[in-house]
Write a protein that holds these residues in place. Sequence first.
Motif, PDB file in Angstrom:
ATOM      1  N   VAL A 193      68.757  54.081  30.909  1.00  0.00           N
ATOM      2  CA  VAL A 193      69.264  53.798  32.253  1.00  0.00           C
ATOM      3  C   VAL A 193      70.715  54.248  32.317  1.00  0.00           C
ATOM      4  O   VAL A 193      71.510  53.929  31.431  1.00  0.00           O
ATOM      5  N   LEU A 194      71.043  54.991  33.350  1.00  0.00           N
ATOM      6  CA  LEU A 194      72.409  55.482  33.513  1.00  0.00           C
ATOM      7  C   LEU A 194      72.745  55.523  34.999  1.00  0.00           C
ATOM      8  O   LEU A 194      71.906  55.248  35.854  1.00  0.00           O
ATOM      9  N   ARG A 195      73.975  55.869  35.282  1.00  0.00           N
ATOM     10  CA  ARG A 195      74.394  56.016  36.666  1.00  0.00           C
ATOM     11  C   ARG A 195      74.942  57.424  36.854  1.00  0.00           C
ATOM     12  O   ARG A 195      75.769  57.880  36.067  1.00  0.00           O
ATOM     13  N   HIS A 196      74.458  58.099  37.883  1.00  0.00           N
ATOM     14  CA  HIS A 196      74.880  59.471  38.139  1.00  0.00           C
ATOM     15  C   HIS A 196      75.289  59.605  39.599  1.00  0.00           C
ATOM     16  O   HIS A 196      74.519  59.278  40.500  1.00  0.00           O
ATOM     17  N   GLU A 197      76.503  60.031  39.811  1.00  0.00           N
ATOM     18  CA  GLU A 197      77.048  60.178  41.156  1.00  0.00           C
ATOM     19  C   GLU A 197      76.894  58.886  41.970  1.00  0.00           C
ATOM     20  O   GLU A 197      76.569  58.891  43.155  1.00  0.00           O
ATOM     21  N   GLY A 198      77.089  57.775  41.271  1.00  0.00           N
ATOM     22  CA  GLY A 198      77.040  56.473  41.916  1.00  0.00           C
ATOM     23  C   GLY A 198      75.660  55.869  42.055  1.00  0.00           C
ATOM     24  O   GLY A 198      75.520  54.724  42.495  1.00  0.00           O
ATOM     25  N   ARG A 199      74.617  56.605  41.680  1.00  0.00           N
ATOM     26  CA  ARG A 199      73.259  56.094  41.854  1.00  0.00           C
ATOM     27  C   ARG A 199      72.635  55.762  40.505  1.00  0.00           C
ATOM     28  O   ARG A 199      72.763  56.518  39.537  1.00  0.00           O
ATOM     29  N   LEU A 200      71.940  54.633  40.445  1.00  0.00           N
ATOM     30  CA  LEU A 200      71.281  54.212  39.217  1.00  0.00           C
ATOM     31  C   LEU A 200      70.071  55.102  38.953  1.00  0.00           C
ATOM     32  O   LEU A 200      69.296  55.406  39.866  1.00  0.00           O
ATOM     33  N   VAL A 201      69.920  55.516  37.704  1.00  0.00           N
ATOM     34  CA  VAL A 201      68.822  56.395  37.308  1.00  0.00           C
ATOM     35  C   VAL A 201      68.121  55.799  36.096  1.00  0.00           C
ATOM     36  O   VAL A 201      68.770  55.387  35.126  1.00  0.00           O
ATOM     37  N   GLU A 202      66.801  55.744  36.147  1.00  0.00           N
ATOM     38  CA  GLU A 202      66.014  55.286  35.007  1.00  0.00           C
ATOM     39  C   GLU A 202      65.199  56.463  34.492  1.00  0.00           C
ATOM     40  O   GLU A 202      64.397  57.041  35.222  1.00  0.00           O
ATOM     41  N   LEU A 203      65.440  56.812  33.237  1.00  0.00           N
ATOM     42  CA  LEU A 203      64.783  57.960  32.624  1.00  0.00           C
ATOM     43  C   LEU A 203      63.649  57.508  31.711  1.00  0.00           C
ATOM     44  O   LEU A 203      63.816  56.600  30.889  1.00  0.00           O
ATOM     45  N   PHE A 204      62.494  58.146  31.853  1.00  0.00           N
ATOM     46  CA  PHE A 204      61.359  57.920  30.969  1.00  0.00           C
ATOM     47  C   PHE A 204      61.190  59.206  30.170  1.00  0.00           C
ATOM     48  O   PHE A 204      60.651  60.196  30.671  1.00  0.00           O
TER      49      PHE A 204
END
Length: 247
Positions: A58-69
């Motif tokens: 889980v990370l944040r990119h350009e202010g948006r939360l992103v969940e990577l599988f």
Amino acid sequence: MTDQEAASTHAARMVAELLPHALGAVLGGSAAQGRSTPTSDLDIGVLVPDSARSGREVLRHEGRLVELFLNSVDDLAEFFQWDRARRRATVVFLYARGATLTDPHGHVARARRMAEEIIKLGPPPLTTEQWRHGRYVLTCYFDDLVDSSSSNRHEQLAVADHALREAAELLTARQDSWTGIGKWLPRRLVEADPELGTKLLDGHQAVAERADPTQLVSAVDELLRSIGGPLREGYSHRWQSSATGRS
């Protein structure tokens, strides 16, 4: 640009910037279906060349939360079978229903076909012991719900929540349908059985809003009767030793 297009553009940009060696990527969840909100995260399935990188991040990119599988191409088939065994198939659905972001080698296309085949196959059926255990647990919640009092709302709501969750597991299993958790629980429940699924959800809502368990008691009773009835005396379970303790 629609919200769905904006989400796809953002997701593709993030993959290109942070995962330049990815062998393919797909955007899933509400963003891929055009149902996201400004605070919704981006669920992205990424195929990586090294199985050591497989996992969830889980990370944040350009202010948006992103969940990577993250999954390697070589391990994906095995992972899909594990995901199917959970009867939720979270990542399987991500590939089958998601939007392709990048697929330079055709790996995502093959993964999507594999995912579609698993969805058509459906979840594995419950074993006899799983059915007995499920009936017993739901019977316990049923009895607690019947005895619940509006004078103790914390207990009543906790019991209602557990009753709904266990009922969802058994109703979807009865219908050979996929189950879900969180916001996917009501979606899968109604997909599996629109009539009884809605009764369970409406009954749960009545407990939450009016402290009235009558509808939920009736719906759970209907479900129990359809799968062999309540299970109380006569139920047994033996502890099994394992390397990690007892289960």
